[in-house]
Scaffold this motif. Structure first.
Motif, PDB file in Angstrom:
ATOM      1  N   LEU A 174      -7.439  -5.726  -1.674  1.00 44.49           N
ATOM      2  CA  LEU A 174      -6.018  -6.006  -1.885  1.00 44.49           C
ATOM      3  C   LEU A 174      -5.588  -7.271  -1.148  1.00 44.49           C
ATOM      4  O   LEU A 174      -4.839  -8.096  -1.683  1.00 44.49           O
ATOM      5  CB  LEU A 174      -5.176  -4.815  -1.418  1.00 44.49           C
ATOM      6  CG  LEU A 174      -5.237  -3.562  -2.289  1.00 44.49           C
ATOM      7  CD1 LEU A 174      -4.581  -2.384  -1.573  1.00 44.49           C
ATOM      8  CD2 LEU A 174      -4.558  -3.811  -3.637  1.00 44.49           C
ATOM      9  N   GLU A 234     -10.828  -1.121   0.175  1.00 47.20           N
ATOM     10  CA  GLU A 234      -9.552  -1.277  -0.540  1.00 47.20           C
ATOM     11  C   GLU A 234      -8.650  -2.265   0.186  1.00 47.20           C
ATOM     12  O   GLU A 234      -7.989  -3.101  -0.456  1.00 47.20           O
ATOM     13  CB  GLU A 234      -8.860   0.087  -0.672  1.00 47.20           C
ATOM     14  CG  GLU A 234      -9.501   1.002  -1.689  1.00 47.20           C
ATOM     15  CD  GLU A 234      -8.927   2.412  -1.664  1.00 47.20           C
ATOM     16  OE1 GLU A 234      -8.853   3.035  -2.736  1.00 47.20           O
ATOM     17  OE2 GLU A 234      -8.556   2.886  -0.565  1.00 47.20           O
ATOM     18  N   LEU A 235      -8.627  -2.197   1.495  1.00 47.80           N
ATOM     19  CA  LEU A 235      -7.817  -3.129   2.271  1.00 47.80           C
ATOM     20  C   LEU A 235      -8.285  -4.558   2.037  1.00 47.80           C
ATOM     21  O   LEU A 235      -7.465  -5.460   1.788  1.00 47.80           O
ATOM     22  CB  LEU A 235      -7.887  -2.772   3.756  1.00 47.80           C
ATOM     23  CG  LEU A 235      -7.169  -3.727   4.712  1.00 47.80           C
ATOM     24  CD1 LEU A 235      -5.677  -3.796   4.411  1.00 47.80           C
ATOM     25  CD2 LEU A 235      -7.403  -3.319   6.164  1.00 47.80           C
ATOM     26  N   ASP A 286      -3.237   9.485   6.234  1.00 51.65           N
ATOM     27  CA  ASP A 286      -3.371  10.896   5.881  1.00 51.65           C
ATOM     28  C   ASP A 286      -3.301  11.653   7.203  1.00 51.65           C
ATOM     29  O   ASP A 286      -4.283  11.770   7.937  1.00 51.65           O
ATOM     30  CB  ASP A 286      -4.718  11.146   5.191  1.00 51.65           C
ATOM     31  CG  ASP A 286      -4.913  12.591   4.780  1.00 51.65           C
ATOM     32  OD1 ASP A 286      -4.229  13.471   5.347  1.00 51.65           O
ATOM     33  OD2 ASP A 286      -5.756  12.859   3.907  1.00 51.65           O
ATOM     34  N   ILE A 291       0.845  -1.200   0.000  1.00 48.73           N
ATOM     35  CA  ILE A 291       0.000   0.000   0.000  1.00 48.73           C
ATOM     36  C   ILE A 291       0.878   1.247   0.000  1.00 48.73           C
ATOM     37  O   ILE A 291       0.615   2.213  -0.704  1.00 48.73           O
ATOM     38  CB  ILE A 291      -0.949  -0.001   1.214  1.00 48.73           C
ATOM     39  CG1 ILE A 291      -1.937  -1.168   1.099  1.00 48.73           C
ATOM     40  CG2 ILE A 291      -1.702   1.331   1.320  1.00 48.73           C
ATOM     41  CD1 ILE A 291      -2.789  -1.387   2.340  1.00 48.73           C
ATOM     42  N   ASN A 307       5.534  -1.659  -4.707  1.00 47.16           N
ATOM     43  CA  ASN A 307       4.241  -1.227  -4.186  1.00 47.16           C
ATOM     44  C   ASN A 307       3.233  -1.011  -5.308  1.00 47.16           C
ATOM     45  O   ASN A 307       3.506  -1.319  -6.480  1.00 47.16           O
ATOM     46  CB  ASN A 307       4.392   0.020  -3.307  1.00 47.16           C
ATOM     47  CG  ASN A 307       5.105   1.161  -4.034  1.00 47.16           C
ATOM     48  OD1 ASN A 307       4.877   1.389  -5.229  1.00 47.16           O
ATOM     49  ND2 ASN A 307       5.962   1.886  -3.321  1.00 47.16           N
ATOM     50  N   ALA A 317      -5.023   6.216   4.853  1.00 45.27           N
ATOM     51  CA  ALA A 317      -4.914   6.736   3.487  1.00 45.27           C
ATOM     52  C   ALA A 317      -5.612   5.821   2.482  1.00 45.27           C
ATOM     53  O   ALA A 317      -5.504   6.041   1.275  1.00 45.27           O
ATOM     54  CB  ALA A 317      -3.445   6.908   3.111  1.00 45.27           C
ATOM     55  N   PHE A 318      -6.322   4.825   2.966  1.00 46.94           N
ATOM     56  CA  PHE A 318      -7.020   3.869   2.113  1.00 46.94           C
ATOM     57  C   PHE A 318      -8.320   3.497   2.810  1.00 46.94           C
ATOM     58  O   PHE A 318      -8.461   3.690   4.029  1.00 46.94           O
ATOM     59  CB  PHE A 318      -6.164   2.607   1.890  1.00 46.94           C
ATOM     60  CG  PHE A 318      -5.643   2.019   3.171  1.00 46.94           C
ATOM     61  CD1 PHE A 318      -6.352   1.032   3.854  1.00 46.94           C
ATOM     62  CD2 PHE A 318      -4.455   2.470   3.724  1.00 46.94           C
ATOM     63  CE1 PHE A 318      -5.889   0.511   5.048  1.00 46.94           C
ATOM     64  CE2 PHE A 318      -3.980   1.963   4.926  1.00 46.94           C
ATOM     65  CZ  PHE A 318      -4.701   0.977   5.591  1.00 46.94           C
ATOM     66  N   SER A 319      -9.269   2.975   2.058  1.00 48.81           N
ATOM     67  CA  SER A 319     -10.560   2.610   2.650  1.00 48.81           C
ATOM     68  C   SER A 319     -10.541   1.165   3.148  1.00 48.81           C
ATOM     69  O   SER A 319      -9.656   0.378   2.805  1.00 48.81           O
ATOM     70  CB  SER A 319     -11.674   2.769   1.611  1.00 48.81           C
ATOM     71  OG  SER A 319     -11.538   1.788   0.594  1.00 48.81           O
ATOM     72  N   GLU A 320     -11.536   0.832   3.934  1.00 47.76           N
ATOM     73  CA  GLU A 320     -11.673  -0.541   4.414  1.00 47.76           C
ATOM     74  C   GLU A 320     -11.882  -1.498   3.247  1.00 47.76           C
ATOM     75  O   GLU A 320     -11.312  -2.601   3.216  1.00 47.76           O
ATOM     76  CB  GLU A 320     -12.837  -0.633   5.403  1.00 47.76           C
ATOM     77  CG  GLU A 320     -13.022  -2.018   6.010  1.00 47.76           C
ATOM     78  CD  GLU A 320     -14.175  -2.063   7.008  1.00 47.76           C
ATOM     79  OE1 GLU A 320     -14.758  -3.142   7.170  1.00 47.76           O
ATOM     80  OE2 GLU A 320     -14.489  -1.015   7.614  1.00 47.76           O
ATOM     81  N   LEU A 334       0.323   4.886   4.465  1.00 52.74           N
ATOM     82  CA  LEU A 334      -0.778   4.283   5.219  1.00 52.74           C
ATOM     83  C   LEU A 334      -1.705   5.289   5.872  1.00 52.74           C
ATOM     84  O   LEU A 334      -2.830   4.941   6.214  1.00 52.74           O
ATOM     85  CB  LEU A 334      -0.209   3.356   6.304  1.00 52.74           C
ATOM     86  CG  LEU A 334       0.676   2.203   5.824  1.00 52.74           C
ATOM     87  CD1 LEU A 334       1.080   1.329   7.008  1.00 52.74           C
ATOM     88  CD2 LEU A 334      -0.011   1.383   4.745  1.00 52.74           C
ATOM     89  N   TYR A 387      -9.381  -2.099  10.800  1.00 55.76           N
ATOM     90  CA  TYR A 387      -9.555  -0.779  10.201  1.00 55.76           C
ATOM     91  C   TYR A 387     -10.108   0.201  11.234  1.00 55.76           C
ATOM     92  O   TYR A 387      -9.655   1.347  11.331  1.00 55.76           O
ATOM     93  CB  TYR A 387     -10.479  -0.852   8.981  1.00 55.76           C
ATOM     94  CG  TYR A 387     -10.440   0.408   8.145  1.00 55.76           C
ATOM     95  CD1 TYR A 387      -9.451   0.598   7.193  1.00 55.76           C
ATOM     96  CD2 TYR A 387     -11.388   1.416   8.326  1.00 55.76           C
ATOM     97  CE1 TYR A 387      -9.390   1.763   6.432  1.00 55.76           C
ATOM     98  CE2 TYR A 387     -11.340   2.583   7.581  1.00 55.76           C
ATOM     99  CZ  TYR A 387     -10.335   2.747   6.623  1.00 55.76           C
ATOM    100  OH  TYR A 387     -10.273   3.915   5.891  1.00 55.76           O
TER     101      TYR A 387
END
Length: 434
Positions: A255, A251-252, A239, A234, A306, A246-249, A237, A424
């Motif tokens: 991935l 997206e986690l 913001d 990623i 990455n 820096a990513f949504s649940e 990590l 998360y």
């Protein structure tokens, strides 16, 4: 036994006990004073007492470095032996934080309280480790910068005497900077890589984005991607301006599901007993994997790329100066000297107490001193050097990495869904409290 004799015997025992206590505190041998030996006395008060005694400035240094790498107790002092003015104009008082347990918690609380009170150590030399379930001194060093814990160093860097700023890995160094300027000076960093015998040549051009790697026809490239840390995949990590991931649940979860599915496609032998070594670039980890970069063995090294096709560097050790410091000039001179090329490559503190590769980009080349544990043969150096140039993200590992590792441990889709949500939410909470 008469009461008089009994009373005298009791008095002798009490006096003997008191004498033993005094001996333990004020023993005949010369002893280095440390803040932790002063009970409730704070770091600055201890330094002031030493200054009165020795007639020199005392620079206090908090060292929160891996204990298991310790070869002695004076690596910093040995490493500063060539620093002008050291032990003449000023001396150094170090305090090492216990690695874990109640002693660590107590020390962390005491020193954090000192900092909040406008005191504390002059200089921090701290490790950031995501592989060990302990509490780093700074959970989020980036937030410590915005919380005005550290001193701004740009003016000092412009006049630096020892470091070669242009020879320090630029993306890694930039991670210690915010809108106010450079506040943290990274000392070491690492990244994951897979090591193959140099008879193997990748079928396709590298670097490539991680999602390309997991679908590549070259099994070795897929293996390198499948077992990489998702936190590094990623990259960024958090913001920190908004104190959110820096990513949504989703997206986690997506991935992680892709990585788990890709790993299941790897032949069992390649995933288990024939799996190539995948250490982080660190002396101890390379040694555990039976890898020597210096000897005749030459490797084909595939870094863990990455999502954007670069390499994520994890800053494993950094230095920063407390804004409360009484001696900013001397504190910076110590960091400046530690960042000189020779000290980074050969000093006890870098080689024995810090994890990862020194930030000096030419570490390991033909000019590296023979006494350096980082000396490499030409082929291996070129690959490490090229990998350094591919770094496009640098982060301070910490609690968020541990949360992501917990999600990766999921055994099935149902557990993945559950763990991804729980971790998360935990990441959101950790950032909100930072």
């Amino acid at each position: 036994m008469t009461k008089t004799v009994e009373s005298n015997l009791r008095r002798v025992l009490v006096l003997s006990f008191i004498f033993l206590i005094l001996i333990s505190f004020f023993g005949c041998g010369r002893k280095t004073v440390s803040p932790s030996s002063q009970g409730s006395q704070d770091t600055q008060a201890t330094a002031e007492q030493m200054e009165e005694k020795f007639g020199r400035k005392v620079i206090t240094v908090l060292m929160d470095l891996p204990i298991h790498r310790r070869m002695g107790s004076d690596e910093l002092q040995k490493s500063l032996a060539g620093l002008s003015g050291y032990e003449q104009d000023f001396m150094v008082l170090t305090e090492s934080i216990p690695e874990n347990g109640v002693e660590r918690s107590t020390a962390l609380t005491r020193i954090r309280t000192e900092i909040m009170a406008g005191k504390g150590p002059d200089l921090f030399i701290c490790a950031q480790r995501a592989s060990i379930d302990d509490t780093p001194f700074f959970n989020f060093p980036v937030k410590a910068m915005s919380n005005h814990i550290f001193m701004q160093l740009d003016d000092y860097i412009e006049k630096a005497e020892y470091m070669e700023w242009d020879k320090l890995q630029p993306v890694v160094m930039a991670a210690g900077k915010n809108s106010e300027g450079q506040q943290i000076l990274p000392l070491t960093y690492t990244f994951n890589a897979t090591f193959f015998d140099n008879t193997y040549t990748p079928e396709n051009q590298l670097p490539m984005a991680w999602e390309e790697m997991i679908g590549d026809q070259d099994l070795n490239i897929r293996v390198s991607a499948c077992f990489a840390d998702m936190g590094d995949i990623i990259g960024s990590l958090a913001d920190y301006d908004k104190d959110i991931p820096a990513f949504s649940e989703d997206e986690l979860k997506t991935l992680m599901a892709k990585q788990i599915a890709a790993c299941r496609s790897i032949p069992e032998k390649m995933a288990m007993e024939e799996r190539p070594p995948m250490p982080i670039i660190d002396l101890q980890n390379l040694s555990f994997a039976d890898i020597s970069l210096e000897k005749d063995q030459e490797y084909t090294i595939i870094p863990a790329y990455n999502l954007s096709g670069g390499i994520t560097a994890n800053i494993t050790t950094f230095a920063a100066i407390n804004r409360n410091t009484r001696y900013p000039d001397e504190a910076f001179r110590i960091i400046d000297y530690l960042l000189s090329a020779g000290v980074q490559q050969t000093s006890p503190i870098f080689q024995d107490r810090m994890e990862g590769l020194p930030v000096y980009v030419d570490t390991g080349n033909e000019s590296t001193p023979s006494s350096s544990a980082w000396k490499m043969n030409e082929t291996n150096f070129k690959q490490i050097y090229e990998a350094q140039k591919q770094i496009n993200i640098a982060k301070f590992p910490g609690p968020l990495d541990m949360c992501i590792k917990e999600v990766r441990a999921s055994r099935d889709d149902k557990e993945l869904e559950k763990k991804a949500h729980e971790q998360y939410v935990l990441m959101e909470m950790l950032l909100a409290e930072s």
